[in-house]
Design a protein around this motif. Structure first.
Motif, short mmCIF file in Angstrom:
data_model
loop_
_atom_site.label_atom_id
_atom_site.label_comp_id
_atom_site.label_asym_id
_atom_site.label_seq_id
_atom_site.Cartn_x
_atom_site.Cartn_y
_atom_site.Cartn_z
N LEU A 1 46.79 33.46 101.74
CA LEU A 1 47.39 32.27 101.16
C LEU A 1 46.49 31.08 101.46
CD1 LEU A 1 50.08 31.09 99.85
CD2 LEU A 1 50.67 30.42 102.20
N PRO A 2 45.83 30.49 100.46
CA PRO A 2 45.11 29.25 100.75
C PRO A 2 46.05 28.25 101.42
CG PRO A 2 44.56 30.05 98.56
CD PRO A 2 45.68 30.92 99.06
N SER A 3 45.59 27.63 102.49
CA SER A 3 46.46 26.76 103.29
C SER A 3 46.62 25.40 102.61
CB SER A 3 45.89 26.60 104.70
OG SER A 3 45.75 27.87 105.32
N SER A 4 47.28 25.42 101.46
CA SER A 4 47.42 24.25 100.61
C SER A 4 48.88 24.06 100.23
CB SER A 4 46.59 24.40 99.33
OG SER A 4 45.24 24.68 99.63
N VAL A 5 49.29 22.80 100.13
CA VAL A 5 50.64 22.44 99.73
C VAL A 5 50.55 21.38 98.64
CG1 VAL A 5 52.91 21.63 100.49
CG2 VAL A 5 51.42 22.80 102.10
N PHE A 6 51.35 21.53 97.59
CA PHE A 6 51.40 20.51 96.53
C PHE A 6 52.84 20.07 96.34
CE2 PHE A 6 51.74 18.89 92.21
CZ PHE A 6 50.65 18.04 92.15
N ARG B 1 47.37 29.18 95.93
CA ARG B 1 46.68 29.05 94.64
C ARG B 1 47.51 28.26 93.65
NH1 ARG B 1 46.34 33.56 97.12
NH2 ARG B 1 44.32 34.49 97.64
N ALA B 2 48.82 28.43 93.73
CA ALA B 2 49.70 27.67 92.83
C ALA B 2 49.59 26.18 93.09
CB ALA B 2 51.14 28.13 93.00
N ALA B 3 49.47 25.79 94.36
CA ALA B 3 49.31 24.38 94.71
C ALA B 3 48.01 23.83 94.14
CB ALA B 3 49.34 24.21 96.23
N LEU B 4 46.92 24.57 94.30
CA LEU B 4 45.62 24.13 93.79
C LEU B 4 45.63 24.06 92.26
CD1 LEU B 4 43.32 26.23 96.15
CD2 LEU B 4 43.84 23.80 96.32
N ALA B 5 46.35 24.99 91.63
CA ALA B 5 46.43 24.98 90.16
C ALA B 5 47.18 23.75 89.67
CB ALA B 5 47.11 26.25 89.67
N CYS B 6 48.26 23.36 90.36
CA CYS B 6 49.00 22.16 89.96
C CYS B 6 48.09 20.93 89.99
CB CYS B 6 50.20 21.95 90.90
SG CYS B 6 51.57 23.08 90.62
N TYR B 7 47.30 20.82 91.05
CA TYR B 7 46.40 19.68 91.16
C TYR B 7 45.35 19.72 90.05
CZ TYR B 7 42.93 16.43 92.96
OH TYR B 7 42.05 15.40 93.08
N ALA B 8 44.75 20.89 89.83
CA ALA B 8 43.69 21.02 88.83
C ALA B 8 44.21 20.73 87.42
CB ALA B 8 43.08 22.42 88.89
N GLU B 9 45.48 21.04 87.18
CA GLU B 9 46.07 20.83 85.85
C GLU B 9 46.55 19.40 85.65
OE1 GLU B 9 49.08 23.80 85.78
OE2 GLU B 9 47.64 25.46 85.77
N GLY B 10 46.42 18.56 86.68
CA GLY B 10 46.77 17.16 86.54
C GLY B 10 48.25 16.86 86.69
N VAL B 11 49.01 17.78 87.29
CA VAL B 11 50.42 17.51 87.54
C VAL B 11 50.52 16.32 88.50
CG1 VAL B 11 52.55 18.44 88.54
CG2 VAL B 11 51.04 19.93 87.21
N GLU B 12 51.42 15.40 88.21
CA GLU B 12 51.57 14.24 89.08
C GLU B 12 52.19 14.66 90.40
OE1 GLU B 12 53.45 9.72 89.26
OE2 GLU B 12 54.01 11.08 87.62
N GLY B 13 51.48 14.43 91.46
CA GLY B 13 51.98 14.84 92.77
C GLY B 13 50.92 14.63 93.83
N ARG B 14 51.08 15.33 94.94
CA ARG B 14 50.17 15.14 96.06
C ARG B 14 49.76 16.49 96.64
NH1 ARG B 14 51.09 11.15 101.24
NH2 ARG B 14 49.30 11.83 102.44
N HIS C 1 40.38 15.00 95.91
CA HIS C 1 40.41 16.45 96.10
C HIS C 1 39.63 17.18 95.01
CE1 HIS C 1 43.83 15.56 98.84
NE2 HIS C 1 43.36 16.61 99.47
N SER C 2 39.51 16.56 93.85
CA SER C 2 38.69 17.15 92.79
C SER C 2 37.24 17.25 93.23
CB SER C 2 38.81 16.31 91.52
OG SER C 2 38.04 16.86 90.48
N ILE C 3 36.73 16.18 93.86
CA ILE C 3 35.37 16.24 94.41
C ILE C 3 35.27 17.33 95.47
CG2 ILE C 3 33.63 14.99 95.76
CD1 ILE C 3 34.57 12.42 94.42
#
Length: 423
Positions: A38-43, A55-68, A305-307
């Motif tokens: 499990l990538p140690s990521s939270v969205f 991976r689901a957290a990273l995908a939300c960020y990459a897809e531009g979902v508004e959040g943190r 986080h994109s960088i």
């Protein structure tokens, strides 16, 4: 559900795993779909209040979902952020509570795989959470225990992560060996020298077989930060100059913003009105305003986080290729930075030196020369980086190099240790 089972839990800087007893065998549990890591990521999704992991957290960020997005939270343990709070939408969290969400996810996965409640755990820990600061190191360990207890673990033991990796490696040996365990992960680099053998697998007390155990706070997230500071941050204004507040004196711009932007667990600290005002002041005094404008655009659009993700992807690519592109086109059109192994090696040269010194100290503490080592067992994602791998294997000319599970060896070993202690 009765709490009769146990687990070994590896909460990692980059990736986490949990191992438990499944049909009589110690195995890694599935933690995200069929994946055992499990990538140690939270969205945190601002629209519906949901929380995603891995991976689901990273995908939300990459897809531009508004959040943190929050990642590499293990680095908080023992540091200045450990007892602080952060506001996410309308709720205030402590960093311990956010780490607890990941631990709870791992516990639930273990219970599902074991078919029983899990209240006993062996938690992995680096040799040093914090270098050269015993009080902070102890505070980090205590914080991790507090987090685990808050999620329902009632019996908790700790094991050094490289020792856990040694226990996993020992399952494969057919004769006694001196094994150097190199566990170089996302946050720390740990070395152990352990006497492993088929007979050792049955011994409850392994104290006499652990000959040395040393560590240093160097890992994949440090490498990401250093590569970012060398290859990308100068294009956002790092090392540029500004006019002094009074008079014509020329000064370098402050580097704190760039260090935060290059450091996984500090990126979100830039997204405040105070920082926005300070960046505007920097722009007014800058001698390279086009670079500072780019920095402001990154912070205003919250693409830090994109960088970091692009830097990480390039670093991983450089493990198998001589060059790689750092793709920043979601920040600015045609914004691509070329990186190669020479750039990476130069960026981390000081860290490689510290890694070599730690390995030398480990051999000295064990009273062995490198020629006495029979096997080098490599685990942890950063052992895939050629320059890091070269340091880890340079002192042991006779040793067989053994590729461990880069993500799962520690978790599996913690599960084996948990069976020994609780089974």
């Amino acid at each position: 559900m009765s709490s009769r089972s146990f687990c070994g839990l590896d909460f990692g800087t980059s990736n986490s795993t949990v191992a438990c007893q499944i049909q009589g065998r110690i195995e890694l549990a599935s933690v995200e779909g069929e994946s055992r890591t499990l990538p140690s990521s939270v969205f945190f999704d601002f629209a519906d209040g949901s929380v995603s992991f891995g991976r689901a957290a990273l995908a939300c960020y990459a897809e531009g979902v508004e959040g943190r997005l929050m990642r590499s939270l293990k680095s908080v343990l023992g540091g200045s952020l450990m007892d602080e709070t952060t506001r996410i939408k309308s709720r205030v969290y402590t960093y311990k509570e956010i780490i607890g969400l990941i631990v709870a996810r791992l516990k639930t996965s273990a219970e599902r795989a074991a078919g029983a409640g899990v209240a006993k755990a062996v938690l992995g820990r680096p040799v040093h959470f914090v270098d050269d600061n015993p009080a902070a190191d102890r505070a980090a360990r205590d914080a991790l225990e507090e987090i685990a207890r808050a999620q329902g673990f009632t019996e908790i033991e700790f094991q050094y992560e490289p020792i856990a990796a040694a226990l996993a490696y020992e399952q494969t040996v057919e004769r006694e060996q001196y094994a150097l365990i190199a566990d170089i992960g996302g946050g720390t680099s740990d070395f152990s020298i352990v006497r492993v053998s088929p007979e050792g697998r049955a011994r409850a007390d392994r104290g006499q077989d652990v000959l040395a155990n040393k560590g240093v706070h160097i890992g994949g997230t440090d490498i990401d930060r250093l590569l970012s500071l060398r290859a990308v941050m100068p294009l956002l204004g790092l090392n540029s100059e500004r006019r002094g507040d009074f008079g014509a004196k020329i000064l370098p711009v402050a580097n704190a913003f760039f260090v935060d932007l290059a450091t996984w667990h500090r990126i979100n600290l830039l997204y405040t009105p105070k920082v926005a005002r300070e960046l505007q002041s920097m722009l007014r005094h800058s001698l390279s305003p086009e670079l500072i404008e780019r920095l402001i655009a990154v912070v205003e659009s919250r693409r830090g986080h994109s960088i970091a993700l692009s830097i990480e992807a390039a670093k991983i690519a450089l493990s198998t290729r001589p060059s790689a592109a750092i793709d920043l086109t979601d920040i600015e059109r045609d914004f691509v930075v070329e990186a190669n192994r020479d750039i990476l090696r130069a960026a981390i040269a000081d860290r490689l030196g510290a890694l070599a010194r730690t390995l030398d100290d480990t051999l000295a503490a064990a009273g062995l020369t490198g020629e006495r080592i029979d096997a080098v067992f490599l685990t942890g994602v950063s052992t895939a980086i050629p320059a890091v791998r070269a340091v880890a294997t340079a002192r042991t000319p006779r040793a067989t190099i053994v590729e461990g599970d880069l993500f799962g060896a520690v978790g599996l070993g913690l599960g084996l240790d948990a069976r020994r202690k609780f089974g």
